[in-house]
Design a protein around this motif. Structure first.
Motif, PDB file in Angstrom:
ATOM      1  N   LYS A 142       0.743  -1.142  -0.108  1.00 34.93           N
ATOM      2  CA  LYS A 142       0.085   0.038  -0.046  1.00 34.93           C
ATOM      3  C   LYS A 142       0.729   1.114  -0.237  1.00 34.93           C
ATOM      4  O   LYS A 142       1.977   1.302   0.428  1.00 34.93           O
ATOM      5  CB  LYS A 142      -0.847  -0.081   1.409  1.00 34.93           C
ATOM      6  CG  LYS A 142      -1.983  -1.021   1.390  1.00 34.93           C
ATOM      7  CD  LYS A 142      -3.222  -0.706   0.376  1.00 34.93           C
ATOM      8  CE  LYS A 142      -4.321  -0.050   1.005  1.00 34.93           C
ATOM      9  NZ  LYS A 142      -5.345   0.508   0.343  1.00 34.93           N
ATOM     10  N   ALA A 143       0.478   2.261  -0.625  1.00 38.80           N
ATOM     11  CA  ALA A 143       0.909   3.603  -0.490  1.00 38.80           C
ATOM     12  C   ALA A 143       0.885   4.390   0.906  1.00 38.80           C
ATOM     13  O   ALA A 143      -0.104   3.907   1.749  1.00 38.80           O
ATOM     14  CB  ALA A 143       0.377   4.659  -1.384  1.00 38.80           C
ATOM     15  N   GLU A 144       1.788   5.216   1.334  1.00 39.20           N
ATOM     16  CA  GLU A 144       1.548   6.068   2.350  1.00 39.20           C
ATOM     17  C   GLU A 144       2.049   7.230   2.261  1.00 39.20           C
ATOM     18  O   GLU A 144       3.061   7.597   1.497  1.00 39.20           O
ATOM     19  CB  GLU A 144       2.558   5.160   3.547  1.00 39.20           C
ATOM     20  CG  GLU A 144       2.177   3.796   4.073  1.00 39.20           C
ATOM     21  CD  GLU A 144       2.921   3.266   5.103  1.00 39.20           C
ATOM     22  OE1 GLU A 144       3.438   4.145   6.087  1.00 39.20           O
ATOM     23  OE2 GLU A 144       3.293   2.299   5.220  1.00 39.20           O
ATOM     24  N   ILE A 145       1.355   8.199   2.647  1.00 39.93           N
ATOM     25  CA  ILE A 145       1.669   9.698   2.427  1.00 39.93           C
ATOM     26  C   ILE A 145       2.205  10.168   3.806  1.00 39.93           C
ATOM     27  O   ILE A 145       1.632  10.022   4.741  1.00 39.93           O
ATOM     28  CB  ILE A 145       0.318  10.422   1.859  1.00 39.93           C
ATOM     29  CG1 ILE A 145       0.929  11.587   1.407  1.00 39.93           C
ATOM     30  CG2 ILE A 145      -0.647  10.192   3.004  1.00 39.93           C
ATOM     31  CD1 ILE A 145      -0.318  12.331   0.284  1.00 39.93           C
ATOM     32  N   GLY A 160       5.433   4.562   1.403  1.00 32.55           N
ATOM     33  CA  GLY A 160       4.981   3.112   1.321  1.00 32.55           C
ATOM     34  C   GLY A 160       5.463   2.250   0.075  1.00 32.55           C
ATOM     35  O   GLY A 160       6.443   2.672  -0.583  1.00 32.55           O
ATOM     36  N   GLU A 161       4.854   1.179  -0.036  1.00 32.41           N
ATOM     37  CA  GLU A 161       5.510   0.164  -1.212  1.00 32.41           C
ATOM     38  C   GLU A 161       4.752   0.227  -2.282  1.00 32.41           C
ATOM     39  O   GLU A 161       4.976  -0.396  -3.385  1.00 32.41           O
ATOM     40  CB  GLU A 161       5.333  -1.149  -0.224  1.00 32.41           C
ATOM     41  CG  GLU A 161       6.548  -1.278   0.510  1.00 32.41           C
ATOM     42  CD  GLU A 161       6.579  -2.916   1.260  1.00 32.41           C
ATOM     43  OE1 GLU A 161       5.867  -3.747   0.701  1.00 32.41           O
ATOM     44  OE2 GLU A 161       7.193  -3.033   2.134  1.00 32.41           O
ATOM     45  N   GLY A 162       3.530   0.835  -2.580  1.00 34.53           N
ATOM     46  CA  GLY A 162       2.728   0.878  -3.633  1.00 34.53           C
ATOM     47  C   GLY A 162       2.651   2.283  -4.238  1.00 34.53           C
ATOM     48  O   GLY A 162       3.051   3.493  -3.474  1.00 34.53           O
ATOM     49  N   SER A 163       2.099   2.678  -5.323  1.00 33.92           N
ATOM     50  CA  SER A 163       2.033   3.944  -6.043  1.00 33.92           C
ATOM     51  C   SER A 163       0.884   4.579  -5.173  1.00 33.92           C
ATOM     52  O   SER A 163       0.022   4.076  -4.919  1.00 33.92           O
ATOM     53  CB  SER A 163       1.726   3.663  -7.260  1.00 33.92           C
ATOM     54  OG  SER A 163       2.888   3.340  -8.221  1.00 33.92           O
ATOM     55  N   LEU A 164       1.132   5.735  -5.088  1.00 30.82           N
ATOM     56  CA  LEU A 164       0.261   6.869  -4.269  1.00 30.82           C
ATOM     57  C   LEU A 164      -0.453   7.514  -5.479  1.00 30.82           C
ATOM     58  O   LEU A 164       0.052   8.066  -6.234  1.00 30.82           O
ATOM     59  CB  LEU A 164       1.126   7.880  -3.419  1.00 30.82           C
ATOM     60  CG  LEU A 164       0.250   8.782  -2.720  1.00 30.82           C
ATOM     61  CD1 LEU A 164      -0.736   8.032  -1.621  1.00 30.82           C
ATOM     62  CD2 LEU A 164       0.973   9.834  -2.066  1.00 30.82           C
ATOM     63  N   ASN A 218      -5.261   7.021  -2.226  1.00 29.75           N
ATOM     64  CA  ASN A 218      -5.122   5.446  -1.784  1.00 29.75           C
ATOM     65  C   ASN A 218      -4.222   5.238  -0.573  1.00 29.75           C
ATOM     66  O   ASN A 218      -4.029   3.992  -0.505  1.00 29.75           O
ATOM     67  CB  ASN A 218      -5.006   4.696  -3.308  1.00 29.75           C
ATOM     68  CG  ASN A 218      -3.412   5.040  -3.610  1.00 29.75           C
ATOM     69  OD1 ASN A 218      -2.798   6.118  -3.364  1.00 29.75           O
ATOM     70  ND2 ASN A 218      -3.056   4.041  -4.261  1.00 29.75           N
ATOM     71  N   ALA A 219      -3.943   5.994   0.067  1.00 28.20           N
ATOM     72  CA  ALA A 219      -2.586   5.835   1.103  1.00 28.20           C
ATOM     73  C   ALA A 219      -3.590   4.886   2.189  1.00 28.20           C
ATOM     74  O   ALA A 219      -4.801   4.597   2.338  1.00 28.20           O
ATOM     75  CB  ALA A 219      -2.178   6.945   1.411  1.00 28.20           C
ATOM     76  N   VAL A 220      -2.751   4.347   2.990  1.00 28.89           N
ATOM     77  CA  VAL A 220      -3.121   3.567   4.128  1.00 28.89           C
ATOM     78  C   VAL A 220      -4.106   4.435   5.011  1.00 28.89           C
ATOM     79  O   VAL A 220      -5.277   4.217   5.436  1.00 28.89           O
ATOM     80  CB  VAL A 220      -2.027   3.091   5.033  1.00 28.89           C
ATOM     81  CG1 VAL A 220      -2.490   2.499   6.266  1.00 28.89           C
ATOM     82  CG2 VAL A 220      -1.002   2.289   4.242  1.00 28.89           C
ATOM     83  N   THR A 221      -3.698   5.818   5.218  1.00 32.89           N
ATOM     84  CA  THR A 221      -4.459   6.852   5.875  1.00 32.89           C
ATOM     85  C   THR A 221      -5.180   7.502   4.567  1.00 32.89           C
ATOM     86  O   THR A 221      -4.485   8.399   3.998  1.00 32.89           O
ATOM     87  CB  THR A 221      -3.527   7.676   6.646  1.00 32.89           C
ATOM     88  OG1 THR A 221      -2.900   7.074   7.516  1.00 32.89           O
ATOM     89  CG2 THR A 221      -4.412   8.765   7.446  1.00 32.89           C
ATOM     90  N   PRO A 222      -6.306   7.441   4.296  1.00 38.10           N
ATOM     91  CA  PRO A 222      -6.885   7.813   3.034  1.00 38.10           C
ATOM     92  C   PRO A 222      -7.216   9.325   3.078  1.00 38.10           C
ATOM     93  O   PRO A 222      -7.414  10.014   2.167  1.00 38.10           O
ATOM     94  CB  PRO A 222      -8.265   7.094   2.852  1.00 38.10           C
ATOM     95  CG  PRO A 222      -8.636   6.387   4.271  1.00 38.10           C
ATOM     96  CD  PRO A 222      -7.281   6.386   5.259  1.00 38.10           C
ATOM     97  N   VAL A 223      -7.505   9.783   4.368  1.00 36.24           N
ATOM     98  CA  VAL A 223      -7.576  11.347   4.307  1.00 36.24           C
ATOM     99  C   VAL A 223      -6.661  12.080   5.169  1.00 36.24           C
ATOM    100  O   VAL A 223      -6.448  11.537   6.345  1.00 36.24           O
ATOM    101  CB  VAL A 223      -8.989  11.662   4.846  1.00 36.24           C
ATOM    102  CG1 VAL A 223      -9.374  13.130   4.953  1.00 36.24           C
ATOM    103  CG2 VAL A 223     -10.059  11.073   4.022  1.00 36.24           C
TER     104      VAL A 223
END
Length: 146
Positions: A40-43, A71-75, A126-131
Motif C-alpha cells: 500500500k501507499a503511505e503519504i 509506502g510500497e505501492g504507488s500513491l 489511496n494511502a493507508v491513511t486515506p484522508v
C-alpha cells in the motif's frame, strides 16, 4: 433443449476453471501483480500546518506542502478540497511512485477577510491513511486600520 442447457452450463464451468488456473500460473511467473500483493501507499507530509503570519487584506498568499510516498505501492491523490472558496489547492494528478515526492500548493485569497483565519485542506488518496487534513492560518489586517 435440456441437453443444450446442460452443455452450456458445463462449458461455462470449464471455462471458469481454466481461466482461474491460467491466472494462478501467471501470478507464479510474476506476470500479474495486484495492489494487495505490491503493498500500500503511505503519504507523509513534511508539515501539516502553515502560518502565513500577518498579511494585508486583499493579498493572495501561497505555500507549498511537500509530501513523500513512504509506502510500497504507488500513491494516487484522488482529490484535494478546501474548506472555503477563498482557498485553492493545486496538485499533480500523476501517481507518485514509492520513495518519490510530490507537492500541493495552497493559495489563500484574503480579499474580504479580516482577523485570524484558519482554513483546512482535505487530501484524499489511496494511502493507508486515506484522508489527511492540512491547515493554513493567517492574521488578515484591514488595509484601513493596519
Amino acid at each position: 433443449m435440456m441437453k443444450v442447457i446442460k452443455i452450456m452450463v458445463i462449458s461455462f464451468f470449464l471455462l471458469n476453471v481454466l481461466a482461474c488456473n491460467q491466472a494462478k500460473n501467471n501470478r507464479e511467473n510474476g506476470e500479474i501483480i495486484t495492489e494487495a500483493e505490491s503493498g500500500k501507499a503511505e503519504i507523509s507530509f513534511n508539515e501539516y500546518e502553515h502560518d502565513f503570519g500577518k498579511v494585508k487584506e486583499g493579498e493572495k498568499v501561497a505555500c507549498i506542502f511537500s509530501f513523500s510516498n513512504t509506502g510500497e505501492g504507488s500513491l494516487v491523490i484522488e482529490s484535494v478540497s478546501a474548506s472555503c472558496g477563498c482557498t485553492v489547492p493545486k496538485y499533480d494528478k500523476k501517481p507518485v511512485s514509492p520513495g518519490k515526492n510530490g507537492t500541493i500548493e495552497v493559495v489563500f485569497n484574503t480579499a474580504g477577510r479580516s482577523g485570524i483565519q484558519t482554513k483546512t485542506v482535505n487530501v484524499r488518496s489511496n494511502a493507508v491513511t486515506p484522508v489527511v487534513i492540512l491547515k493554513v492560518t493567517a492574521e488578515v489586517l484591514n488595509v484601513n486600520n493596519n
